[in-house]
Scaffold this motif. Structure first.
Motif, PDB file in Angstrom:
ATOM      1  N   THR A 203      -2.220   4.478   6.231  1.00 14.23           N
ATOM      2  CA  THR A 203      -1.357   3.858   7.230  1.00 14.23           C
ATOM      3  C   THR A 203      -1.480   2.347   7.188  1.00 14.23           C
ATOM      4  OG1 THR A 203      -1.548   5.795   8.675  1.00 14.23           O
ATOM      5  CG2 THR A 203      -0.818   3.750   9.694  1.00 14.23           C
ATOM      6  N   SER A 204      -2.700   1.855   6.998  1.00 12.22           N
ATOM      7  CA  SER A 204      -2.927   0.411   6.955  1.00 12.22           C
ATOM      8  C   SER A 204      -2.138  -0.232   5.816  1.00 12.22           C
ATOM      9  CB  SER A 204      -4.418   0.107   6.811  1.00 12.22           C
ATOM     10  OG  SER A 204      -4.953   0.735   5.664  1.00 12.22           O
ATOM     11  N   ASP A 205      -2.099   0.424   4.660  1.00 11.12           N
ATOM     12  CA  ASP A 205      -1.379  -0.123   3.514  1.00 11.12           C
ATOM     13  C   ASP A 205       0.136  -0.054   3.718  1.00 11.12           C
ATOM     14  OD1 ASP A 205      -3.722  -0.723   2.198  1.00 11.12           O
ATOM     15  OD2 ASP A 205      -3.768   1.155   1.064  1.00 11.12           O
ATOM     16  N   LYS A 206       0.610   1.023   4.324  1.00 11.98           N
ATOM     17  CA  LYS A 206       2.052   1.155   4.562  1.00 11.98           C
ATOM     18  C   LYS A 206       2.568   0.024   5.440  1.00 11.98           C
ATOM     19  CE  LYS A 206       2.249   6.225   4.153  1.00 11.98           C
ATOM     20  NZ  LYS A 206       2.485   7.494   4.881  1.00 11.98           N
ATOM     21  N   ASP A 207       1.795  -0.347   6.455  1.00 12.52           N
ATOM     22  CA  ASP A 207       2.222  -1.420   7.348  1.00 12.52           C
ATOM     23  C   ASP A 207       2.039  -2.781   6.697  1.00 12.52           C
ATOM     24  OD1 ASP A 207       3.234  -2.448   9.769  1.00 12.52           O
ATOM     25  OD2 ASP A 207       1.214  -2.866  10.493  1.00 12.52           O
ATOM     26  N   ALA A 208       0.931  -2.965   5.971  1.00 12.10           N
ATOM     27  CA  ALA A 208       0.667  -4.262   5.339  1.00 12.10           C
ATOM     28  C   ALA A 208       1.712  -4.582   4.276  1.00 12.10           C
ATOM     29  CB  ALA A 208      -0.731  -4.257   4.728  1.00 12.10           C
ATOM     30  N   TYR A 209       2.195  -3.560   3.567  1.00  9.29           N
ATOM     31  CA  TYR A 209       3.087  -3.794   2.433  1.00  9.29           C
ATOM     32  C   TYR A 209       4.468  -3.184   2.655  1.00  9.29           C
ATOM     33  CZ  TYR A 209      -1.300  -5.187   0.339  1.00  9.29           C
ATOM     34  OH  TYR A 209      -2.485  -5.818   0.083  1.00  9.29           O
ATOM     35  N   SER A 210       4.966  -3.326   3.868  1.00  3.17           N
ATOM     36  CA  SER A 210       6.310  -2.810   4.180  1.00  3.17           C
ATOM     37  C   SER A 210       7.402  -3.709   3.602  1.00  3.17           C
ATOM     38  CB  SER A 210       6.489  -2.686   5.691  1.00  3.17           C
ATOM     39  OG  SER A 210       6.351  -3.964   6.301  1.00  3.17           O
ATOM     40  N   HIS A 211       7.069  -4.982   3.323  1.00  2.00           N
ATOM     41  CA  HIS A 211       8.043  -5.943   2.822  1.00  2.00           C
ATOM     42  C   HIS A 211       7.474  -6.692   1.614  1.00  2.00           C
ATOM     43  CE1 HIS A 211       9.699  -5.076   6.752  1.00  2.00           C
ATOM     44  NE2 HIS A 211      10.793  -5.730   6.438  1.00  2.00           N
ATOM     45  N   GLU A 212       8.368  -7.200   0.783  1.00  2.00           N
ATOM     46  CA  GLU A 212       7.955  -7.970  -0.385  1.00  2.00           C
ATOM     47  C   GLU A 212       7.109  -9.161   0.044  1.00  2.00           C
ATOM     48  OE1 GLU A 212      11.865  -7.265  -3.300  1.00  2.00           O
ATOM     49  OE2 GLU A 212      11.431  -9.240  -2.470  1.00  2.00           O
ATOM     50  N   CYS A 213       6.038  -9.402  -0.677  1.00  4.40           N
ATOM     51  CA  CYS A 213       5.169 -10.510  -0.284  1.00  4.40           C
ATOM     52  C   CYS A 213       4.409 -11.066  -1.485  1.00  4.40           C
ATOM     53  CB  CYS A 213       4.184 -10.073   0.792  1.00  4.40           C
ATOM     54  SG  CYS A 213       2.983  -8.819   0.262  1.00  4.40           S
ATOM     55  N   ILE A 214       3.932 -12.287  -1.298  1.00  3.17           N
ATOM     56  CA  ILE A 214       2.972 -12.899  -2.227  1.00  3.17           C
ATOM     57  C   ILE A 214       1.812 -13.352  -1.362  1.00  3.17           C
ATOM     58  CG2 ILE A 214       2.539 -14.667  -3.966  1.00  3.17           C
ATOM     59  CD1 ILE A 214       5.533 -14.774  -4.500  1.00  3.17           C
ATOM     60  N   SER A 215       0.643 -12.819  -1.648  1.00  2.00           N
ATOM     61  CA  SER A 215      -0.528 -13.083  -0.815  1.00  2.00           C
ATOM     62  C   SER A 215      -1.516 -13.970  -1.557  1.00  2.00           C
ATOM     63  CB  SER A 215      -1.199 -11.765  -0.417  1.00  2.00           C
ATOM     64  OG  SER A 215      -2.149 -11.978   0.605  1.00  2.00           O
ATOM     65  N   PHE A 216      -2.199 -14.810  -0.786  1.00  2.00           N
ATOM     66  CA  PHE A 216      -3.183 -15.743  -1.318  1.00  2.00           C
ATOM     67  C   PHE A 216      -4.445 -15.602  -0.476  1.00  2.00           C
ATOM     68  CE2 PHE A 216       1.123 -17.239  -1.320  1.00  2.00           C
ATOM     69  CZ  PHE A 216       1.368 -17.616  -2.629  1.00  2.00           C
ATOM     70  N   GLY A 217      -5.592 -15.623  -1.123  1.00  2.00           N
ATOM     71  CA  GLY A 217      -6.800 -15.419  -0.336  1.00  2.00           C
ATOM     72  C   GLY A 217      -8.054 -15.955  -1.003  1.00  2.00           C
ATOM     73  N   PHE A 218      -9.130 -15.821  -0.252  1.00  2.00           N
ATOM     74  CA  PHE A 218     -10.446 -16.234  -0.722  1.00  2.00           C
ATOM     75  C   PHE A 218     -11.460 -15.240  -0.201  1.00  2.00           C
ATOM     76  CE2 PHE A 218     -14.473 -18.521   0.096  1.00  2.00           C
ATOM     77  CZ  PHE A 218     -14.787 -18.893  -1.198  1.00  2.00           C
ATOM     78  N   TRP A 219     -12.328 -14.759  -1.070  1.00  2.00           N
ATOM     79  CA  TRP A 219     -13.421 -13.907  -0.616  1.00  2.00           C
ATOM     80  C   TRP A 219     -14.716 -14.365  -1.250  1.00  2.00           C
ATOM     81  CZ3 TRP A 219     -10.635 -12.407  -4.828  1.00  2.00           C
ATOM     82  CH2 TRP A 219     -11.283 -11.737  -5.862  1.00  2.00           C
ATOM     83  N   ALA A 220     -15.826 -13.990  -0.602  1.00  2.00           N
ATOM     84  CA  ALA A 220     -17.138 -14.550  -0.956  1.00  2.00           C
ATOM     85  C   ALA A 220     -17.898 -13.711  -1.973  1.00  2.00           C
ATOM     86  CB  ALA A 220     -17.977 -14.738   0.305  1.00  2.00           C
ATOM     87  N   GLY A 221     -17.180 -12.830  -2.681  1.00  2.00           N
ATOM     88  CA  GLY A 221     -17.809 -11.996  -3.691  1.00  2.00           C
ATOM     89  C   GLY A 221     -18.106 -10.609  -3.182  1.00  2.00           C
ATOM     90  N   ASP A 222     -18.156  -9.651  -4.094  1.00  2.00           N
ATOM     91  CA  ASP A 222     -18.484  -8.272  -3.756  1.00  2.00           C
ATOM     92  C   ASP A 222     -19.093  -7.605  -4.982  1.00  2.00           C
ATOM     93  OD1 ASP A 222     -16.325  -7.611  -5.448  1.00  2.00           O
ATOM     94  OD2 ASP A 222     -14.931  -7.427  -3.777  1.00  2.00           O
TER      95      ASP A 222
END
Length: 309
Positions: A203-222
């Motif tokens: 459900t989380s993915d369906k709502d997050a990606y309901s529309h065309e998008c270009i996302s930019f981000g930063f994460w501290a490693g995993d």
């Protein structure tokens, strides 16, 4: 004289437990916020924000909006601050040895004292931890030096993302921190609906990606990418995306969940004289790559400089 262009140090390797302890704190704060906030598209209502003290939920409405409260992980003073619009203020110390269980129990006890009734799913999300927050005693690695570097890095990145965000006329999310994956992100949208996701998708993915998008981000490693890095991806991913040029030259495309993702490591950015300029060039090049091959109306989305208005 201090060089203002020198970025804070931030390492993943050697700090895994410190990062995970902080991540679990974030998830608790985020779930409390999600409990009360009105729904907003693409899960924008559940996120955390970087501020001048640390990380915060921002104001959370209660009592039909006549009152509110906020939770702030105050990195400057190493404490968790709880503010209520009635003027009541509570806090508890963040220090070495404070387990996730302690953090959770202290917070919920204080909220109860303030007549704020919280009902959340008490388990971590997507971290392969089957215990409830109230039972997690093995992560107790709050570290002042690590969290200070983490916060200062995210504070700087947030300012760059906000500048980049202001260059786009289309729908754009706030610069915010998603606590499920612990990444700071800003996303642009074309305005067009994306193809429907499979019925079995989360459900989380369906709502997050309901529309065309270009996302930019930063994460501290995993565990998968064991160093801090900036990223960008286009959804749905167009053909030949990974053939498009990126700036600077040491940025590259990697495959992530079957789709190309642009990556620039934090370590590479630390080597340049003007990291803000280089990061903005990376973000712009990743946007141009995705928007051009996906057929976005690039010219009409462009915000002119103030001098041209």
């Amino acid at each position: 004289m201090e060089n203002i262009n020198v970025l804070p140090g931030l390492r993943y390797v050697g700090n895994e437990k410190k990062k995970l302890t902080l991540h679990l704190y974030f998830q608790i704060l985020g779930k409390v916020r999600m409990c009360f906030m009105p729904r907003k598209n693409h899960w924008w209502y559940i996120t955390l924000y970087v501020n001048e003290k640390g990380f915060t939920t921002g104001p959370i409405p209660i009592e039909n909006g006549f009152e509110s409260f906020s939770l702030t992980l105050n990195i400057l003073e190493n404490k968790l601050d709880i503010f209520k619009s009635t003027g009541e203020i509570r806090s508890f110390r963040l220090e070495k040895g404070l387990s996730v269980s302690d953090f959770y129990n202290y917070l919920l006890s204080i909220l109860k004292e303030l007549d704020i009734n919280v009902k959340i799913n008490g388990k971590p999300f997507d971290l392969n931890i089957d215990k409830r927050f109230s039972e997690i005693t093995e992560y107790h690695h709050y570290n002042k030096e690590y969290v200070t570097s983490y916060w200062k890095t995210f504070l700087w990145v947030s300012s760059v993302f906000k500048e980049f965000s202001g260059r786009f006329y289309g729908k754009t999310c706030p610069v915010h921190l998603y606590w499920h994956s612990m990444d700071l992100a800003v996303t642009r949208f074309s305005g067009k609906k994306a193809p429907a996701m499979p019925a079995e998708a989360r459900t989380s993915d369906k709502d997050a990606y309901s529309h065309e998008c270009i996302s930019f981000g930063f994460w501290a490693g995993d565990e998968n990418v064991q160093e801090p890095a900036f990223y960008s991806y286009t959804f749905p991913s167009p053909e030949n995306l990974d053939n498009q040029p990126l700036e600077p030259g040491n940025a590259n495309w990697i495959m992530n969940n079957g789709s190309p993702m642009a990556v620039l490591t934090y370590a590479d950015l630390q080597e340049v004289d003007n990291p803000r300029k280089i990061l903005l060039e990376f973000l712009e090049s990743a946007y141009q790559a995705g928007a051009s091959v996906a057929g976005w109306d690039i010219e009409n989305f462009k915000v002119p400089p103030l001098k041209d208005l």
